[in-house]
Structure formats: structure tokens, C-alpha cells
Design a protein around this motif. Structure first.
Motif, PDB file in Angstrom:
ATOM      1  N   GLN A  93       0.811  -1.205  -0.050  1.00  0.00           N
ATOM      2  CA  GLN A  93      -0.069  -0.024  -0.036  1.00  0.00           C
ATOM      3  C   GLN A  93       0.844   1.374  -0.022  1.00  0.00           C
ATOM      4  OE1 GLN A  93      -0.535  -2.801   1.720  1.00  0.00           O
ATOM      5  NE2 GLN A  93      -2.082  -2.442   3.136  1.00  0.00           N
ATOM      6  N   GLU A  96       1.776   1.850  -3.620  1.00  0.00           N
ATOM      7  CA  GLU A  96       0.727   2.004  -4.291  1.00  0.00           C
ATOM      8  C   GLU A  96       0.480   3.671  -4.051  1.00  0.00           C
ATOM      9  OE1 GLU A  96      -1.294  -2.140  -5.091  1.00  0.00           O
ATOM     10  OE2 GLU A  96      -1.907  -0.756  -3.636  1.00  0.00           O
ATOM     11  N   HIS A  97       0.240   3.808  -2.847  1.00  0.00           N
ATOM     12  CA  HIS A  97      -0.042   5.088  -2.420  1.00  0.00           C
ATOM     13  C   HIS A  97       0.770   6.531  -3.147  1.00  0.00           C
ATOM     14  CE1 HIS A  97      -1.464   8.443   0.096  1.00  0.00           C
ATOM     15  NE2 HIS A  97      -0.126   8.840   0.335  1.00  0.00           N
ATOM     16  N   GLN A  99       2.598   5.830  -5.787  1.00  0.00           N
ATOM     17  CA  GLN A  99       2.392   5.974  -7.336  1.00  0.00           C
ATOM     18  C   GLN A  99       0.952   6.579  -7.739  1.00  0.00           C
ATOM     19  OE1 GLN A  99       2.132   1.688  -7.878  1.00  0.00           O
ATOM     20  NE2 GLN A  99       4.435   1.612  -8.120  1.00  0.00           N
ATOM     21  N   LYS A 100       0.063   6.754  -7.054  1.00  0.00           N
ATOM     22  CA  LYS A 100      -1.088   7.298  -7.274  1.00  0.00           C
ATOM     23  C   LYS A 100      -0.889   8.781  -7.039  1.00  0.00           C
ATOM     24  CE  LYS A 100      -4.810   4.227  -5.963  1.00  0.00           C
ATOM     25  NZ  LYS A 100      -5.002   3.516  -4.679  1.00  0.00           N
ATOM     26  N   GLU A 101      -0.160   9.176  -6.081  1.00  0.00           N
ATOM     27  CA  GLU A 101       0.148  10.473  -5.565  1.00  0.00           C
ATOM     28  C   GLU A 101       1.144  11.035  -6.888  1.00  0.00           C
ATOM     29  OE1 GLU A 101       2.049  12.630  -2.004  1.00  0.00           O
ATOM     30  OE2 GLU A 101       1.569  10.783  -1.562  1.00  0.00           O
ATOM     31  N   THR A 103       0.599  10.195  -9.996  1.00  0.00           N
ATOM     32  CA  THR A 103      -0.194  10.347 -10.925  1.00  0.00           C
ATOM     33  C   THR A 103      -1.265  11.527 -10.904  1.00  0.00           C
ATOM     34  OG1 THR A 103      -0.394   8.005 -10.906  1.00  0.00           O
ATOM     35  CG2 THR A 103      -1.788   8.957 -12.760  1.00  0.00           C
ATOM     36  N   TYR A 104      -1.584  12.015  -9.629  1.00  0.00           N
ATOM     37  CA  TYR A 104      -2.603  12.999  -9.555  1.00  0.00           C
ATOM     38  C   TYR A 104      -1.957  14.154  -9.660  1.00  0.00           C
ATOM     39  CZ  TYR A 104      -5.825   9.446  -8.094  1.00  0.00           C
ATOM     40  OH  TYR A 104      -6.735   8.355  -7.795  1.00  0.00           O
ATOM     41  N   ARG A 105      -0.658  14.444  -8.804  1.00  0.00           N
ATOM     42  CA  ARG A 105      -0.189  15.669  -8.763  1.00  0.00           C
ATOM     43  C   ARG A 105       0.274  16.189 -10.364  1.00  0.00           C
ATOM     44  NH1 ARG A 105       2.966  16.274  -3.932  1.00  0.00           N
ATOM     45  NH2 ARG A 105       3.816  14.327  -4.608  1.00  0.00           N
ATOM     46  N   SER A 129       5.312  -4.633  -6.816  1.00  0.00           N
ATOM     47  CA  SER A 129       4.887  -3.338  -7.088  1.00  0.00           C
ATOM     48  C   SER A 129       5.622  -2.041  -7.406  1.00  0.00           C
ATOM     49  CB  SER A 129       3.858  -2.810  -5.946  1.00  0.00           C
ATOM     50  OG  SER A 129       2.871  -1.770  -6.174  1.00  0.00           O
ATOM     51  N   PHE A 133       6.399  -0.650 -11.529  1.00  0.00           N
ATOM     52  CA  PHE A 133       6.481   0.886 -11.760  1.00  0.00           C
ATOM     53  C   PHE A 133       7.649   1.439 -12.362  1.00  0.00           C
ATOM     54  CE2 PHE A 133       6.513   5.277  -9.833  1.00  0.00           C
ATOM     55  CZ  PHE A 133       5.354   5.511 -10.763  1.00  0.00           C
ATOM     56  N   THR A 138       6.186   6.129 -16.216  1.00  0.00           N
ATOM     57  CA  THR A 138       5.547   7.240 -17.125  1.00  0.00           C
ATOM     58  C   THR A 138       6.466   8.276 -17.360  1.00  0.00           C
ATOM     59  OG1 THR A 138       4.810   8.072 -14.990  1.00  0.00           O
ATOM     60  CG2 THR A 138       3.275   6.577 -16.337  1.00  0.00           C
TER      61      THR A 138
END
Ligand SMILES: [Zn+2]
Length: 329
Positions: A93, A96-97, A99-101, A103-105, A129, A133, A138
Motif C-alpha cells: 500500500q 501504491e499510495h 504511485q497514485k500521488e 499520477t494525481y499531482r 509493485s 513501476f 511514465t
């Protein structure tokens, strides 16, 4: 804030390799830094992050003054992420947390840096994980994983990263490092003579035992020349109560060894490297009333005492025999 060339004094091999890779623009995607505590892994990881993200760098050197460099120094650069164990492990987690951050920022520089402390604490799913990545980034991504033992890191991580081994710091660097922790030059020098482990050094600094132990060692050595009949009383009254545990006894004998080495250095006129530098006058007096041969012999008696100690001979007996042998010579 240090330059690569300054860091080279502490870790010449690692720094040279990284400098060369930076200059040729051939950094690996992931590095595994292996080395014991206090060898500068984190410092070099952040330096690498600066070189990777600074837009005003010259060759390998980051500019150290731009917003990117400064934010990395303040540990608040939005594209540099530090992952540390939460509780006993680094969990999926957490990765993953992150990676999400990302993507959003909004994208800041396009480049991303992950710094993973205690990478051996990653669970298999966290490691997978992270690897996924890294393999499908990206944006250009650099990962620096740190561990005290590379062999404890999952094989998948080991095989996908370039491993760099950090050696123990050179003596003078180690002393400087301890002084930065607020310990006096006198004690830093003594501790550096006793251990190469940063952890043990810190533990030794945390109590006043080391200062007390040092003064008992000086007292014994002083009495040896000036009041020899007093020595055995001091062993009983001061040495035994101070050096109780096995490790303390070993350190005590090592301190005597360091004193004798100082004496030998004084006898050959090499006084710039003394561990007991503040006792130079006393050492010089003793140097005059003893010979190099006798000092070397005393040192071999201490080594013998260390062997007896590890063979479980009674500590008081070991010490009495040691000082008896030194006196008889
Ligand atoms: Zn910069």
C-alpha cells in the motif's frame, strides 16, 4: 551541502562510479546501496537525486542553489519520495499510495526519484509493485534502495538494480562524523580507535561510561610508572566496577592497547596521530623512562590478556596478571 568531490573523501569508489555514470548520462534505473549505518548511503542518495533533477548542473555536479537542489536538501521536493518501513515492513500500500500521488499531482520536472530506506524490509508484493513501476515508468525514474545487507534484499530486486558497496568511513572522516553529533574531539578520537561501527559509536556516546572508562585507563597507566604498588588496588576499586560486561572488558583492554600505541608513537616522535592527545606530557615522560622494545612487549601482554578473557578466565585475574607482566617486563 557537499559536492561530489567532497563526498569522494568518504566513499571514493562509489562516488567515482556515480560521477562517471552521470557525466556519460548513463545512470542505472535502480541502485542498491549496501553498507553499515553511518557510511553515508542516505547523503549520497540525496546527492544523486540532486544531480538527477537539477537543471543547472555542470557535468555530474548539481548547482546546489536552485529551487530543485534546495528542496531536496529540505526533504520537500515533490518528485523525490522516501519510503521507509511502517512498523516492521514496507508494505504494498505504501508503494501504491506513492504511485497514485505521482499520477494525481501535476508533473513538476517529469522526472521522479524513489529513495527506499531499509529495502530489505519490503514485502514481496511491495517489491513487485515497485519493480513494475520502475519497468513501466511514465517519466524518467531513478530508484535508490538502501540496505545494511544486500543478501537480505529480495533476489528480484538485487538482479534488477546495480549494487554499490559502501565501505566503513576512513578514520578521520569517522571522527568528524562523531564530532558532528556533538561529542568532543577527545572522545571521538578514542571511540574511532575502538570501533568502526557507527551504531556502537553512538551507543558509546550516549552514556558517560566511555569518559569514565577513559579516566580509569589513564589512571592505571599513570600509576604503572609513578606508583606501581597502587595499580592492584585501582584494578580492584575502579577497573572491576567500571568494566563489568564482556564487551566493556574488551574495550578496556583495547583502550590500554591504544595507550601503549600512543606511547610507541611518542617514542618514535610521531605525535600527530595520538588517541590520548591531551595526555601528551604524561606520554612523553613515560616515553623517556621506557624503551620501544618494552612497549611492544607490553602490547603483546595485552593481546594475551584479550585471549585469556575470551577463554573465560576471571577478569580480575586477567588484569592482575597483565599488569604484573607489564611491571616485571
Ligand atoms: Zn540545482
Amino acid at each position: 551541502m557537499e559536492t561530489w568531490n567532497e563526498l569522494k573523501d568518504s566513499q571514493p569508489k562509489v562516488v567515482q562510479l556515480l560521477q562517471r555514470s552521470l557525466e556519460k548520462d548513463r545512470l542505472a534505473h535502480a541502485y542498491l546501496f549496501e553498507g553499515s549505518k553511518g557510511t553515508g548511503k542516505k547523503q549520497i542518495a540525496f546527492q544523486l537525486a540532486k544531480s538527477f533533477l537539477c537543471k543547472k548542473n555542470e557535468g555530474a555536479e548539481p548547482c546546489l542553489v536552485c529551487a530543485d537542489c534546495k528542496r531536496i536538501d529540505h526533504r520537500n521536493h515533490p518528485d523525490v519520495h522516501i519510503i521507509e518501513p511502517e512498523g516492521l515492513s514496507i508494505k504494498k500500500q505504501q508503494v501504491e499510495h506513492l504511485q497514485k500521488e505521482f499520477t494525481y499531482r501535476g508533473v513538476e520536472s517529469g522526472k521522479k526519484v524513489y529513495i527506499v530506506d531499509q529495502a530489505d524490509k519490503m514485502t514481496a508484493s511491495a517489491a513487485n509493485s515497485l519493480l513494475k513501476f520502475l519497468e513501466e515508468p511514465t517519466a524518467p525514474t531513478l530508484a535508490v534502495l538502501m540496505t545494511e545487507r544486500a543478501s537480505s534484499v529480495l533476489p528480484t530486486i538485487q538482479s534488477r538494480s546495480q549494487q554499490l558497496s559502501f565501505s566503513p568511513l576512513p578514520r578521520e572522516k569517522f571522527i568528524e562524523r562523531l564530532e558532528k553529533e556533538g561529542i568532543s574531539r577527545t572522545l571521538s578520537t578514542l571511540i574511532a580507535g575502538l570501533t568502526q561501527s557507527y551504531e556502537e559509536a553512538i551507543a558509546l556516546m550516549e552514556s558517560d561510561w566511555i569518559a569514565q572508562a577513559r579516566s580509569v585507563v589513564i589512571q592505571l597507566n599513570e600509576e604503572l610508572y609513578e606508583r606501581p604498588h597502587q595499580v592492584f588496588l585501582t584494578i580492584q576499586d575502579k577497573w572491576i566496577p567500571t568494566f563489568k560486561e564482556r564487551r566493556e572488558l574488551e574495550l578496556g583492554l583495547d583502550m590500554i592497547l591504544l595507550w601503549l600505541r600512543d606511547l610507541l608513537y611518542t617514542q618514535v616522535g610521531k605525535t600527530d596521530q595520538l588517541v590520548f592527545a591531551d595526555q601528551q606530557t604524561l606520554l612523553e615522560q613515560q616515553a623517556l623512562s621506557s624503551s620501544q622494545e618494552k612497549t611492544s612487549q607490553s602490547m603483546s601482554f595485552v593481546l594475551e590478556a584479550k585471549r585469556h578473557l575470551s577463554a573465560n578466565v576471571n577478569p580480575q585475574l586477567v588484569m592482575e596478571k597483565l599488569f604484573f607482566s607489564i611491571q616485571e617486563g
